[in-house]
Enzyme design. Structure first.
Site, PDB file in Angstrom:
ATOM      1  N   HIS A 107      43.001  46.637  40.406  1.00 28.33           N
ATOM      2  CA  HIS A 107      42.431  45.703  39.711  1.00 28.33           C
ATOM      3  C   HIS A 107      43.724  44.986  39.277  1.00 28.33           C
ATOM      4  O   HIS A 107      44.205  45.317  38.148  1.00 28.33           O
ATOM      5  CB  HIS A 107      41.560  45.866  38.581  1.00 28.33           C
ATOM      6  CG  HIS A 107      40.141  46.046  38.922  1.00 28.33           C
ATOM      7  ND1 HIS A 107      39.241  45.194  39.371  1.00 28.33           N
ATOM      8  CD2 HIS A 107      39.670  47.156  39.292  1.00 28.33           C
ATOM      9  CE1 HIS A 107      38.115  45.654  39.766  1.00 28.33           C
ATOM     10  NE2 HIS A 107      38.256  46.963  39.955  1.00 28.33           N
ATOM     11  N   CYS A 160      38.935  44.975  44.868  1.00 31.97           N
ATOM     12  CA  CYS A 160      37.845  46.171  44.794  1.00 31.97           C
ATOM     13  C   CYS A 160      36.578  45.916  45.772  1.00 31.97           C
ATOM     14  O   CYS A 160      36.575  46.058  46.907  1.00 31.97           O
ATOM     15  CB  CYS A 160      37.390  46.386  43.243  1.00 31.97           C
ATOM     16  SG  CYS A 160      36.609  48.050  42.848  1.00 31.97           S
ATOM     17  N   GLU A 163      43.963  41.943  37.902  1.00 33.23           N
ATOM     18  CA  GLU A 163      43.853  41.342  36.673  1.00 33.23           C
ATOM     19  C   GLU A 163      43.805  42.267  35.519  1.00 33.23           C
ATOM     20  O   GLU A 163      43.713  41.387  34.366  1.00 33.23           O
ATOM     21  CB  GLU A 163      42.546  40.773  36.833  1.00 33.23           C
ATOM     22  CG  GLU A 163      41.356  41.417  36.789  1.00 33.23           C
ATOM     23  CD  GLU A 163      40.914  42.450  38.106  1.00 33.23           C
ATOM     24  OE1 GLU A 163      39.803  42.894  37.986  1.00 33.23           O
ATOM     25  OE2 GLU A 163      41.737  42.145  39.041  1.00 33.23           O
TER      26      GLU A 163
END
Length: 189
Positions: free
Chosen positions: A161, A73, A163
């Protein structure tokens, strides 16, 4: 064992980046973005997301450490900005579940996800033009540059993202980055 430093750019998901890598058995440390570059001793660096391009600390200097880098990001945006690309406001801001088209099935970071993957995006700004030496490796209906790679320098970025649990193949992105780090570590020895 591969050692990764996650650089904290004060994003809402940074702790999840550290946790995802730790859960994969990686020796991972969370480091503030003001950490002096000479104190970074890792096989790879993850530049986290964050709210503000004006609060990236020493991140530009980490790009010169000769280890693989994965920008997530804001991390991808600062890579583009620092290395001669262009960042600007996106037409679509906010949170979204997005289908991303992978453009290069040979890319070390994303090729294994070809032809597409579902991801969680959360950003207002985006990379508008990749820096010299980089290739656009993913795109979507809401963001023209969803990912970029400079395989010669082992610098990669994803706008989404990996994660976050909503990203279907996020762990695979981290696994692929670890493979790049391992290969670079062997090459440096």
């Amino acid at each position: 064992m591969t050692r990764i430093d996650v650089i904290d750019n004060h994003g809402q998901f940074t702790h999840l980046e550290q946790r995802a890598l730790r859960d994969m058995g990686v020796d991972v440390s969370l480091r503030d973005n003001t950490t002096p570059p000479e104190e970074i001793d890792a096989d790879g660096i993850v530049l986290s997301g964050g709210p503000d391009m004006d609060d990236i600390g020493n991140c530009p200097e980490y790009l010169d450490l000769d280890v693989p880098v994965l920008g997530i990001c804001l991390g991808m945006q600062l890579i583009a900005d620092e290395l001669g690309g262009r960042v600007g406001g996106g037409e679509y801001g906010g949170y979204a579940d997005v289908t991303v088209d992978i453009l290069d099935d040979d890319d070390p970071l994303l090729g294994s996800l070809y032809p597409e993957t579902r991801v969680w995006a959360s950003h207002a700004d985006e990379v508008k033009e990749v820096p010299p030496g980089f290739e656009r490796t993913a795109t979507s209906d809401v963001c023209g540059v969803e990912a970029m790679s400079n395989t010669d320098e082992a610098i990669y970025g994803v706008q989404w993202h990996p994660e976050v649990a909503h990203t279907e193949e996020g762990e695979e992105v981290f696994e692929n980055f670890l493979s790049v780090c391992d290969q670079q570590s062997v090459a440096r020895q």
